[in-house]
Design a protein around this motif. Structure first.
Motif, mmCIF file in Angstrom:
data_model
loop_
_atom_site.group_PDB
_atom_site.id
_atom_site.type_symbol
_atom_site.label_atom_id
_atom_site.label_comp_id
_atom_site.label_asym_id
_atom_site.label_seq_id
_atom_site.Cartn_x
_atom_site.Cartn_y
_atom_site.Cartn_z
ATOM 1 N N LYS A 51 15.808 40.128 -5.639
ATOM 2 C CA LYS A 51 16.335 41.451 -5.306
ATOM 3 C C LYS A 51 15.466 42.553 -5.911
ATOM 4 N N VAL A 52 15.147 42.447 -7.197
ATOM 5 C CA VAL A 52 14.360 43.522 -7.806
ATOM 6 C C VAL A 52 12.932 43.553 -7.269
ATOM 7 N N LEU A 53 12.367 42.388 -6.948
ATOM 8 C CA LEU A 53 11.025 42.382 -6.357
ATOM 9 C C LEU A 53 11.032 43.048 -4.984
ATOM 10 N N ARG A 54 12.069 42.791 -4.228
ATOM 11 C CA ARG A 54 12.185 43.430 -2.909
ATOM 12 C C ARG A 54 12.170 44.949 -3.043
ATOM 13 N N TRP A 55 12.934 45.460 -4.004
ATOM 14 C CA TRP A 55 13.045 46.903 -4.138
ATOM 15 C C TRP A 55 11.871 47.524 -4.883
ATOM 16 N N LEU A 56 11.163 46.742 -5.680
ATOM 17 C CA LEU A 56 9.883 47.226 -6.212
ATOM 18 C C LEU A 56 8.894 47.405 -5.061
ATOM 19 N N ALA A 57 8.842 46.398 -4.193
ATOM 20 C CA ALA A 57 7.935 46.470 -3.046
ATOM 21 C C ALA A 57 8.321 47.617 -2.115
ATOM 22 N N PHE A 58 9.604 47.824 -1.910
ATOM 23 C CA PHE A 58 10.065 48.928 -1.064
ATOM 24 C C PHE A 58 9.579 50.272 -1.619
ATOM 25 N N ALA A 59 9.756 50.466 -2.923
ATOM 26 C CA ALA A 59 9.315 51.720 -3.533
ATOM 27 C C ALA A 59 7.803 51.885 -3.397
ATOM 28 N N ALA A 60 7.073 50.802 -3.621
ATOM 29 C CA ALA A 60 5.612 50.869 -3.577
ATOM 30 C C ALA A 60 5.068 51.065 -2.174
ATOM 31 N N THR A 61 5.722 50.470 -1.181
ATOM 32 C CA THR A 61 5.159 50.510 0.174
ATOM 33 C C THR A 61 5.812 51.528 1.096
ATOM 34 N N LYS B 52 8.491 66.483 8.284
ATOM 35 C CA LYS B 52 8.830 65.144 8.770
ATOM 36 C C LYS B 52 8.746 64.126 7.635
ATOM 37 N N ALA B 53 7.723 64.241 6.788
ATOM 38 C CA ALA B 53 7.593 63.335 5.641
ATOM 39 C C ALA B 53 8.781 63.496 4.697
ATOM 40 N N LEU B 54 9.233 64.722 4.494
ATOM 41 C CA LEU B 54 10.385 64.955 3.623
ATOM 42 C C LEU B 54 11.649 64.326 4.210
ATOM 43 N N GLU B 55 11.794 64.402 5.512
ATOM 44 C CA GLU B 55 12.926 63.756 6.189
ATOM 45 C C GLU B 55 12.887 62.240 5.970
ATOM 46 N N SER C 296 15.558 59.919 3.739
ATOM 47 C CA SER C 296 16.282 58.796 4.352
ATOM 48 C C SER C 296 16.026 57.510 3.580
ATOM 49 N N ARG C 297 14.833 57.347 3.047
ATOM 50 C CA ARG C 297 14.524 56.146 2.268
ATOM 51 C C ARG C 297 15.203 56.178 0.904
ATOM 52 N N LEU C 298 15.301 57.349 0.303
ATOM 53 C CA LEU C 298 16.050 57.450 -0.955
ATOM 54 C C LEU C 298 17.515 57.103 -0.727
ATOM 55 N N LYS C 299 18.056 57.528 0.397
ATOM 56 C CA LYS C 299 19.446 57.192 0.701
ATOM 57 C C LYS C 299 19.605 55.685 0.905
ATOM 58 N N ARG C 300 18.581 55.038 1.444
ATOM 59 C CA ARG C 300 18.627 53.594 1.584
ATOM 60 C C ARG C 300 18.656 52.928 0.212
ATOM 61 N N ALA D 63 20.132 64.793 -7.048
ATOM 62 C CA ALA D 63 21.394 64.717 -7.788
ATOM 63 C C ALA D 63 22.590 64.872 -6.855
ATOM 64 N N GLU D 64 22.469 65.740 -5.890
ATOM 65 C CA GLU D 64 23.588 66.015 -4.980
ATOM 66 C C GLU D 64 23.782 64.924 -3.932
ATOM 67 N N ASN D 65 22.685 64.373 -3.412
ATOM 68 C CA ASN D 65 22.764 63.450 -2.283
ATOM 69 C C ASN D 65 22.628 61.978 -2.644
ATOM 70 N N THR D 66 22.170 61.706 -3.838
ATOM 71 C CA THR D 66 22.028 60.317 -4.271
ATOM 72 C C THR D 66 22.580 60.186 -5.698
ATOM 73 N N PRO D 67 23.893 60.305 -5.845
ATOM 74 C CA PRO D 67 24.486 60.282 -7.183
ATOM 75 C C PRO D 67 24.287 58.965 -7.928
ATOM 76 N N LYS D 68 24.203 57.841 -7.216
ATOM 77 C CA LYS D 68 23.985 56.567 -7.903
ATOM 78 C C LYS D 68 22.564 56.502 -8.469
ATOM 79 N N LEU D 69 21.579 56.988 -7.708
ATOM 80 C CA LEU D 69 20.213 57.053 -8.235
ATOM 81 C C LEU D 69 20.155 57.994 -9.429
#
Length: 168
Positions: free
Chosen positions: A51-61, A89-92, A96-100, A137-143
């Motif tokens: 699980k953590v490797l998957r999300w490390l790769a997600f952040a990196a790629t 568009k990049a900000l959008e 969306s990826r932060l929300k994921r 802080a407003e849109n991703t409270p868990k992060l």
């Protein structure tokens, strides 16, 4: 810095043997390999490690490459006139990826609940790369909660100082 990393990007790590290691994901995995007693990642062949490797790769790629577009949209736009649209568009995509990522965090303070890993450090820093003051802080409270839990770790607090705190 180009002598250390010809790509001109951060980070880079010079190993004790004098090798230059670049790319955040490679550096983090090498640190885990070099310091197994530190418990930076869950044990090999465990579902937690997967699980953590998957999300490390997600952040990196999926996240890190968007940073360059946000910082230098003119490099990716068809013309200087369209650079702001490229950045928008990049900000959008970034948001969306932060929300994921947000959707992967449960009720515990860390990605794996109560268990801390170096993935939590990476996930704490990535959303702070300055593209949406207040938005994270407003849109991703868990992060945001994860960020504060990581900041509360004494060794991290000592290393980071005030670099990240207050930058939500």
């Amino acid at each position: 810095y180009l002598a250390v990393n010809p790509h001109g990007k951060l980070p880079a790590l010079i190993t004790p043997e004098g090798h230059i290691l670049t790319e955040t994901l490679a550096i983090l995995l090498a640190l885990d390999d070099r310091h197994p007693a530190a418990g930076l990642l869950p044990p090999r062949a465990s579902s937690e490690r997967e699980k953590v490797l998957r999300w490390l790769a997600f952040a990196a790629t999926e996240l890190y490459p968007v940073v360059e577009i946000l910082d230098y949209p003119e490099r990716f736009a068809a013309s200087l006139e369209t650079a702001s649209g490229t950045r928008d568009k990049a900000l959008e995509i970034w948001r969306s990826r932060l929300k994921r990522m947000e959707g992967e965090i449960g009720e515990g303070p860390f990605l794996l609940g109560e268990a801390f890993s170096l993935t939590d450090i990476y996930w704490s820093v990535v959303p702070r790369w300055g593209f949406q003051p207040g938005w994270t802080a407003e849109n991703t409270p868990k992060l945001n909660r994860l960020f504060h839990a990581v900041c509360a770790r004494p060794r991290i607090a000592a290393a980071w100082g005030d670099r990240w705190v207050g930058k939500e």
